[in-house]
Design a protein around this motif. Structure first.
Motif, PDB file in Angstrom:
ATOM      1  N   TYR A  17      17.934  18.952 -46.171  1.00 61.50           N
ATOM      2  CA  TYR A  17      17.096  20.581 -45.642  1.00 61.50           C
ATOM      3  C   TYR A  17      16.206  21.011 -46.772  1.00 61.50           C
ATOM      4  O   TYR A  17      14.888  21.275 -46.172  1.00 61.50           O
ATOM      5  CB  TYR A  17      18.566  21.668 -45.312  1.00 61.50           C
ATOM      6  CG  TYR A  17      18.466  22.030 -44.261  1.00 61.50           C
ATOM      7  CD1 TYR A  17      18.238  21.938 -43.017  1.00 61.50           C
ATOM      8  CD2 TYR A  17      17.025  23.270 -45.407  1.00 61.50           C
ATOM      9  CE1 TYR A  17      17.645  23.107 -42.401  1.00 61.50           C
ATOM     10  CE2 TYR A  17      17.765  24.333 -44.553  1.00 61.50           C
ATOM     11  CZ  TYR A  17      17.673  24.081 -42.834  1.00 61.50           C
ATOM     12  OH  TYR A  17      17.928  25.454 -42.016  1.00 61.50           O
ATOM     13  N   ILE A  18      16.108  21.298 -48.048  1.00 58.57           N
ATOM     14  CA  ILE A  18      15.953  21.869 -48.644  1.00 58.57           C
ATOM     15  C   ILE A  18      13.991  21.177 -49.053  1.00 58.57           C
ATOM     16  O   ILE A  18      13.522  21.730 -48.515  1.00 58.57           O
ATOM     17  CB  ILE A  18      16.255  21.675 -50.400  1.00 58.57           C
ATOM     18  CG1 ILE A  18      17.117  23.933 -49.492  1.00 58.57           C
ATOM     19  CG2 ILE A  18      15.581  22.405 -51.201  1.00 58.57           C
ATOM     20  CD1 ILE A  18      18.300  23.521 -51.409  1.00 58.57           C
ATOM     21  N   ARG A  19      14.614  19.728 -49.441  1.00 56.68           N
ATOM     22  CA  ARG A  19      13.232  19.070 -49.363  1.00 56.68           C
ATOM     23  C   ARG A  19      11.971  19.135 -48.608  1.00 56.68           C
ATOM     24  O   ARG A  19      11.026  19.066 -48.443  1.00 56.68           O
ATOM     25  CB  ARG A  19      13.932  17.607 -50.663  1.00 56.68           C
ATOM     26  CG  ARG A  19      12.346  16.568 -50.404  1.00 56.68           C
ATOM     27  CD  ARG A  19      13.006  15.463 -50.304  1.00 56.68           C
ATOM     28  NE  ARG A  19      12.810  14.179 -48.638  1.00 56.68           N
ATOM     29  CZ  ARG A  19      14.477  13.018 -48.637  1.00 56.68           C
ATOM     30  NH1 ARG A  19      14.575  12.868 -49.378  1.00 56.68           N
ATOM     31  NH2 ARG A  19      14.118  13.113 -47.783  1.00 56.68           N
ATOM     32  N   GLU A  20      11.985  19.064 -47.262  1.00 63.50           N
ATOM     33  CA  GLU A  20      11.854  19.067 -46.281  1.00 63.50           C
ATOM     34  C   GLU A  20      11.421  19.825 -45.467  1.00 63.50           C
ATOM     35  O   GLU A  20      10.254  20.544 -44.934  1.00 63.50           O
ATOM     36  CB  GLU A  20      12.579  18.158 -44.667  1.00 63.50           C
ATOM     37  CG  GLU A  20      13.057  16.873 -45.527  1.00 63.50           C
ATOM     38  CD  GLU A  20      11.973  15.652 -45.918  1.00 63.50           C
ATOM     39  OE1 GLU A  20      10.861  16.398 -45.741  1.00 63.50           O
ATOM     40  OE2 GLU A  20      12.027  14.113 -45.976  1.00 63.50           O
ATOM     41  N   GLY A  21      11.533  21.236 -46.454  1.00 61.67           N
ATOM     42  CA  GLY A  21      11.220  22.463 -46.441  1.00 61.67           C
ATOM     43  C   GLY A  21      11.956  22.390 -44.349  1.00 61.67           C
ATOM     44  O   GLY A  21      11.018  23.678 -43.500  1.00 61.67           O
ATOM     45  N   CYS A  22      12.737  22.422 -43.817  1.00 62.24           N
ATOM     46  CA  CYS A  22      13.493  22.901 -42.929  1.00 62.24           C
ATOM     47  C   CYS A  22      13.911  24.680 -42.410  1.00 62.24           C
ATOM     48  O   CYS A  22      13.202  24.845 -42.330  1.00 62.24           O
ATOM     49  CB  CYS A  22      14.742  22.750 -42.250  1.00 62.24           C
ATOM     50  SG  CYS A  22      14.905  20.792 -42.632  1.00 62.24           S
ATOM     51  N   TYR A  23      13.628  25.052 -44.280  1.00 63.48           N
ATOM     52  CA  TYR A  23      14.000  26.349 -43.803  1.00 63.48           C
ATOM     53  C   TYR A  23      12.581  27.314 -44.016  1.00 63.48           C
ATOM     54  O   TYR A  23      12.644  28.307 -43.298  1.00 63.48           O
ATOM     55  CB  TYR A  23      14.503  26.528 -45.443  1.00 63.48           C
ATOM     56  CG  TYR A  23      13.842  25.945 -46.727  1.00 63.48           C
ATOM     57  CD1 TYR A  23      12.646  27.565 -46.844  1.00 63.48           C
ATOM     58  CD2 TYR A  23      14.029  25.471 -47.199  1.00 63.48           C
ATOM     59  CE1 TYR A  23      11.200  27.248 -47.584  1.00 63.48           C
ATOM     60  CE2 TYR A  23      12.829  25.003 -47.896  1.00 63.48           C
ATOM     61  CZ  TYR A  23      11.449  25.413 -47.949  1.00 63.48           C
ATOM     62  OH  TYR A  23      10.442  25.245 -49.292  1.00 63.48           O
ATOM     63  N   ALA A  24      11.492  26.770 -44.039  1.00 58.31           N
ATOM     64  CA  ALA A  24       9.892  27.150 -43.269  1.00 58.31           C
ATOM     65  C   ALA A  24      10.110  28.263 -41.614  1.00 58.31           C
ATOM     66  O   ALA A  24       9.234  28.917 -41.509  1.00 58.31           O
ATOM     67  CB  ALA A  24       9.377  26.552 -43.715  1.00 58.31           C
ATOM     68  N   CYS A  25      10.913  27.473 -41.584  1.00 53.66           N
ATOM     69  CA  CYS A  25      11.064  27.844 -40.150  1.00 53.66           C
ATOM     70  C   CYS A  25      12.299  27.396 -39.239  1.00 53.66           C
ATOM     71  O   CYS A  25      12.083  28.223 -37.989  1.00 53.66           O
ATOM     72  CB  CYS A  25      10.689  26.223 -39.030  1.00 53.66           C
ATOM     73  SG  CYS A  25       8.773  25.717 -39.029  1.00 53.66           S
TER      74      CYS A  25
END
Ligand code: HEM
Ligand code: HEM
Ligand code: CA
Ligand code: CA
Ligand code: CU
Lengths: 243, 546, 291
Positions: free
Chosen positions: A62-70
């Motif tokens: 989740y962190i690697r894919e940058g889900c937190y960006a959205c």
């Protein structure tokens, strides 16, 4: 007066640098340090469980894919958010989150309580191509998650690092990290029992991506999504803890 | 540029790049099977390029002793070009991700090309790549001129620039291959963080050594700001990046703090990255180039003092406005809100001081696009700080948080303020650095200005609209007292604004492309005239041998 | 060297310094700035007095108003509940049919249900509730678990195959191929037979005949002798042209080969009783409109 003093300060490089450090340090000291000393800051939740190695690996994806960006993982104390996403988030719910993933932008919906909201199959289909299930979505398609095998051999080291920063993983958990990750996607395997023993009966032991034989990154990410908001019931209980 | 270095410096440079090469090889070997290994290769390749550059110039004649009577500007020149390259790269990626939000299938089945990985490439590329290089380059220039002192040595400015750009490169390439800490604006992993600490300490020492050599008894305001930028960013960076790596051969680390403490630390950092990177540093830039270009004295020395200390003190309390209504205790949120409101006053003092400085030079602002860039920057600085203080008020933030309004605010600050002050600065600085009378084409500067204006306005208005609509839709209740829209309804409503933003962003992106062309042509011009054009800046005699 | 000069434009003195040509005026700070600073500070001071603000080691100043973040939001939620009391208590006590008969209530139900459906159900059943592969159409009056209000309410409450709920409905289509219960020929023929139930010209008479036998032996226990399905088991009616997983040969083959276990989440923990009733009423009204 002030101008005169300053007029003198301007002539001393080191003095000026020290002044900057002192003046700028005050805010942080007042706001950060007390968060470690005021007990009320983090509620107590005796039922709080830990991420399994598979869920932790999913979190790292989740962190690697940058889900937190959205996606945020923080339901604010506002009526509309509680009505849309569920009970507002408590500090204790992220007390083992190194780092926290509260987020700052909601291009997609909040995910703090996504766990259990949809089926594994939906999560897989959605990650594979969001527009297959939600035509209006602008979320990227994460097809490679289904292709990539999860790296499991280093999970023990991950748990050790987690323990160093304060997450109470036991020696038993660390020793069985890799085995537990594999067993969690294979409910029929002999080791499946061990996962529930170590992490609690409520732990999901399922073939998250539909295939119990391989542990894919998809397995890990879906396992993580399905546990979000369900590490403790604290937020659902009657809160009378003040702040 | 190597020819400016003494023989000893060249040798040290080779040794340093050799050390870097060894480090890269060790990483590449030890990190096999982990993304860290890829970074090992990148470090090694970078070291080879640097070493190659040094060796190519190794046998050039050594510089004469008269170099010590002149300012050392090679690193500044290098920094300007690199900053422009990062601007083009970062803004290109910014526009790309902007289009992705309008047309999500406009991508291919590659992990690196997905929104979540590209977005930090954009933010790092523009903030650290573009902004950081611009700050370092101009700070070298400003500190020498305002101290009437040469940089103390010729190597450490290069160590800072080369090391810093390696950090940026590791950051950006890391996100693409899946290395990130997920802490906004601090995403690079532990080893890149350590590299930045080393670079930053060198930078600070370099700065303070130059100041110590100054001929001018007083330190000029611009240097106050540059110093605050360097010092506070160091503190923020170190504290926020405390982490425990999984192992020394893996890229991944776990942050030392968790949950609410981590959130507060992160936004104490995040907000003050805005404050001391995107604001203080660029205020330093403004305080030198704006009066210089306008040919006017700073309007008020006293306002400079109040503004500076107000900003330095208040900003550090304001970070918790990023966490309103969250699980962060209310008392911290309240401190963040009240200090953000008070913060408006010193911010406007700084903006006002700049604009009042232009009194008596308004006709120049009208005629000179370069000065106009800087004047507009001051206006946008005032605007975005007003907006920021407004958004920091809890009820306002309840609407704006999580929405595109934040994105609008961000880009009012970064396009309107940060980028414009840099472009204005560069268009002043480039002719001085390359000793020509003026930029190659004034018309292109004019074009750049209007593209930037149009781009910024379109971007910001689109995001204000979409952000406020989004925020309102999320909380609109129908007559019965229940929510009126689902999340996807709001998503659909964003579509036209996302397209508008991407168009505005594209206009803005054209600016640095034109700008780089103009700068390169100016350099060519200087080659043709052999730098005989007058230097706008008087070369002040320095005490030799220092 | 600091010689103060007077700036001809503003009339103020300079500080007398010169940094590479830059000078500074010694202009006093305008009064308005002190006023603004004072006002901002006064605002902050009042706020700090009234609200929680400063840390004190192990605790913090609570403020004269005595509010906390949780007391504020909890009061807000309480208020919202009270405001809606009249309607919601009506819906809670009336039967679904009675609600549907009341035009005023139905107006409320529709306005309320659409966003709730959009945020919770549309992901699977689509924004128009027409479903998609694997997710049933809720507007077509063809029900796996029954189309009366109680059945729908129960489905919403406990879900289907959802391990979160102890009483969840359970249904499973076995993996006849993967688990080796049927060989390939039997599979192909039973697929043809199943297709022929809704499309008589789906295959040759022999294949259909062979398939009928396989069906009677393996499938009828769930889908019924005639393939009309079973509401108790959640086994779909195979004689209509409504397909959950698709009616083309490949899809039907996949279904019979790999089996299916559709999961419908339970909503008891997530949506209130009234919300679920509103949704059920809404969903049932869709079928009516579609007829
Ligand atoms: C060509 C010009 C630019 C375009 C098209 C652009 C586009 C974007 C887009 C699409 C996003 C993501 C927004 C979202 O997640 O919804 C973004 C975020 C961001 N951009 Fe830009 N950008 C541009 C220039 C800049 C510049 C010059 C800077 C800084 C100097 C900058 C700083 C940022 C920051 C800090 C964010 C993150 C905001 C947040 O997380 O709240 N951008 N940009
Ligand atoms: C008085 C000065 C300012 C104040 C009080 C302020 C306040 C704020 C507030 C309240 C937010 C929204 C936080 C949220 O809801 O998540 C924000 C976000 C942001 N601001 Fe400002 N702002 C100021 C000036 C600036 C300037 C000048 C810039 C840029 C040059 C800037 C860049 C940003 C960025 C990048 C973010 C996004 C952070 C994120 O990723 O969420 N701000 N600011
Ligand atoms: Ca952000
Ligand atoms: Ca970092
Ligand atoms: Cu901020």
């Amino acid at each position: 007066m002030f101008t005169r003093t300053h007029y003198k300060l301007e002539r001393h490089t080191i003095g000026f640098a020290v002044a900057i450090i002192v003046v700028s340090a005050i805010g942080g000291l007042f706001e950060i340090a007390p968060l470690f000393t005021i007990d009320e800051t983090v509620e107590t939740a005796p039922d709080m469980r830990l991420y399994t190695p598979l869920e932790l690996a999913g979190r790292n994806i989740y962190i690697r894919e940058g889900c937190y960006a959205c996606h945020s993982q923080m339901i604010r104390t506002l009526r509309d958010e509680v009505e849309r996403y569920g009970p507002y988030s408590l500090a204790v719910e992220s007390k083992y989150d190194h780092p926290m993933l509260w987020g700052s932008k909601r291009t997609g919906p909040d995910l703090a309580r996504i766990g259990g909201k949809y089926s594994d199959a939906w999560q897989v289909a959605h990650l594979y191509n969001p527009r297959d299930v939600v035509p209006q979505s602008v979320m990227p398609a994460y097809r490679w998650l289904a292709r990539n095998k999860l790296r499991t051999e280093d999970l023990g080291r991950h748990l050790i690092a987690q323990r160093r920063v304060g997450v109470p993983y036991t020696d038993d958990m660390i020793a069985h990290a890799e085995q537990d990750a594999k067993a969690q996607v294979d409910p029929d395997s002999d080791n499946a029992e061990g996962v529930s023993e170590r992490y609690g009966e409520a732990t999901h032991v399922r073939a998250f991506d539909g295939n119990p034989r391989d542990v894919t990154e998809m397995d890990a990410l879906v396992a993580y999504l399905q546990i979000l908001g369900r590490l403790t019931d604290a937020a659902y209980q009657n809160k009378d803890k003040g702040e | 540029m190597i020819s400016g270095l003494t023989l000893g410096e060249r040798q040290t440079a080779v040794c340093l790049s050799l050390a870097l090469l060894v480090l890269g090889v060790i990483f590449a070997g030890a990190g096999q099977g982990d993304p860290l290994g890829v970074h090992g290769f990148i470090i090694a390749a970078y070291a080879v390029v640097v070493m190659g550059a040094v060796i190519t110039g190794y046998y050039a004649p050594a510089p004469g002793a008269d170099r010590l009577t002149q300012y050392y500007d090679d690193p500044t020149k290098f920094g300007i070009i690199v900053a422009m390259l990062w601007a083009i790269f970062g803004m290109f990626v910014g526009d790309w991700v902007a289009w992705l939000l309008a047309y999500p299938d406009m991508t291919f089945d590659a992990a690196w090309a997905s929104f979540g990985r590209l977005r930090p490439v954009h933010t790092t590329g523009v903030i650290f790549g573009f902004g950081g290089n611009a700050l370092i380059a101009t700070s070298y220039h400003v500190v020498q001129r305002t101290s009437r002192a040469r940089l103390p040595d010729q190597l450490s400015p290069w160590v800072v620039l080369i090391g810093y750009n390696l950090f940026c490169l590791l950051a950006v390439s890391g996100y693409l291959i899946g290395i990130t800490q997920s802490k906004e604006y601090a995403e690079p992993e532990w080893y890149a963080d350590i590299l930045l600490v080393i670079v930053w300490v060198t930078y600070f020492l370099l700065y303070i050594r130059t100041l110590a050599r100054r001929q001018e008894p007083h330190i000029y305001v611009a240097n106050w700001y540059y110093m605050a930028f360097i010092l506070v960013v160091a503190v923020l960076h170190i504290v926020n990046n405390l982490a425990v790596p999984v192992s020394l051969t893996e890229a991944k680390s776990y942050s030392l703090f968790a949950g609410v403490q981590d959130a507060m630390t992160q936004w104490w950092y995040g907000h003050n990255a805005v404050a001391f990177f995107l604001t203080a540093g660029f205020l330093g830039m403004m305080y030198y180039y704006l009066p210089k270009r306008a040919g006017r004295p700073i309007y008020s020395y006293r306002m400079s003092i109040v503004g500076f200390w107000g900003i330095t003190f208040f900003y550090m309390w304001a970070g918790s406005h990023h966490l309103h209504y969250t699980a962060l205790p209310l008392w911290v949120q309240n401190l963040g809100m009240t200090f953000s409101v008070m913060l408006l006053v010193p911010s406007w003092i700084a903006a006002g001081n700049a604009l009042m400085t232009l009194n008596g030079a308004w006709t120049r602002v009208r005629d000179d696009a370069t000065l106009r860039f800087m004047a507009m920057a001051a206006v946008f600085y005032g605007l975005s700080t007003f907006e920021g203080s407004f958004m920091a008020i809890r009820p306002v933030n309840s609407l704006s948080h999580y929405t595109d309004w934040t994105i609008g605010h961000v880009h009012a600050g970064t396009l309107g303020w940060v980028s414009m002050i840099v472009f204005g600065t560069f268009y002043s600085l480039v002719p001085w650095m390359w000793k020509v009378e003026r930029m190659y084409s004034r018309k292109l500067v004019e074009w750049h200005f209007w593209l930037a204006m149009a781009g910024t306005l379109i971007y910001v208005f689109a995001m204000w609209n979409s952000g406020i609509i989004q925020g309102l839709m999320w909380r609109t209740y129908n007559d019965g007292g229940t929510l009126a829209y689902s999340f996807v309804d709001s998503l659909v409503a964003m579509h036209p604004y996302y397209i508008a933003r991407a168009v505005g962003g594209f206009l803005f992106f054209l600016g640095p492309v034109i700008g780089l062309y103009n700068i390169l042509m100016t350099i060519r011009l200087s080659r043709e005239t052999a730098g005989t054009g007058i230097a706008e800046m008087p070369v002040v005699a320095l005490k030799a041998g220092e | 060297m600091s010689v103060e000069k007077r700036d001809p434009h503003t009339g103020y003195l300079t500080t007398g310094h010169d940094w590479n040509g830059i000078e500074e005026l010694n202009t006093p700070v305008p009064k308005v700035i002190y006023i603004c600073l004072g006002l901002a500070f006064a605002f902050a001071l009042i706020y700090w007095l009234l609200m929680p603000a400063f840390p004190l080691g192990l605790t913090y100043t609570k403020g004269l108003l005595g509010v906390s973040q949780h007391s504020l939001i909890d009061a807000d939620l309480q208020q919202a509940q009270t405001d809606q009391q009249t309607v919601t208590s009506k819906i809670a006590t009336l039967s679904v049919d009675e609600v549907r008969a009341d035009a005023g209530l139905m107006h409320y139900v529709r306005a309320t249900a659409v966003p709730i459906f959009g945020d919770n159900c549309a992901a699977c059943h689509g924004i128009d509730a027409k479903g998609g592969p694997g997710y049933p159409n809720l507007t077509d009056n063809s029900w796996l678990w029954g189309g009366d209000a109680d059945a729908v309410l129960e489905t919403l409450r406990v879900g289907v195959n959802d391990e979160q709920h102890d009483d969840t409905r359970v249904s499973q289509m076995l993996a006849f191929g993967r688990d080796g219960m049927l060989d390939r020929n039997a599979l192909l023929s039973v697929v043809t037979y199943v297709q022929s139930l809704s499309k008589p010209d789906a295959g040759t008479v022999e294949a259909i005949g062979a398939g009928r036998e396989v069906f009677a032996a393996n499938c009828a226990s769930c889908h019924g002798e005639k393939g009309a399905g079973s509401i108790e088991l959640g086994a779909p009616d195979l004689t209509d042209s409504v397909w959950l997983y698709g009616g083309d040969t490949q899809s039907v083959f996949n279904t019979v080969y790999n089996g299916r276990t559709g999961v419908m989440p339970s909503w008891e923990a997530r949506l209130s009783d009234v919300d679920r009733k509103i949704l059920a009423t809404y969903v049932l009204s869709l079928g009516e409109a579609g007829q």
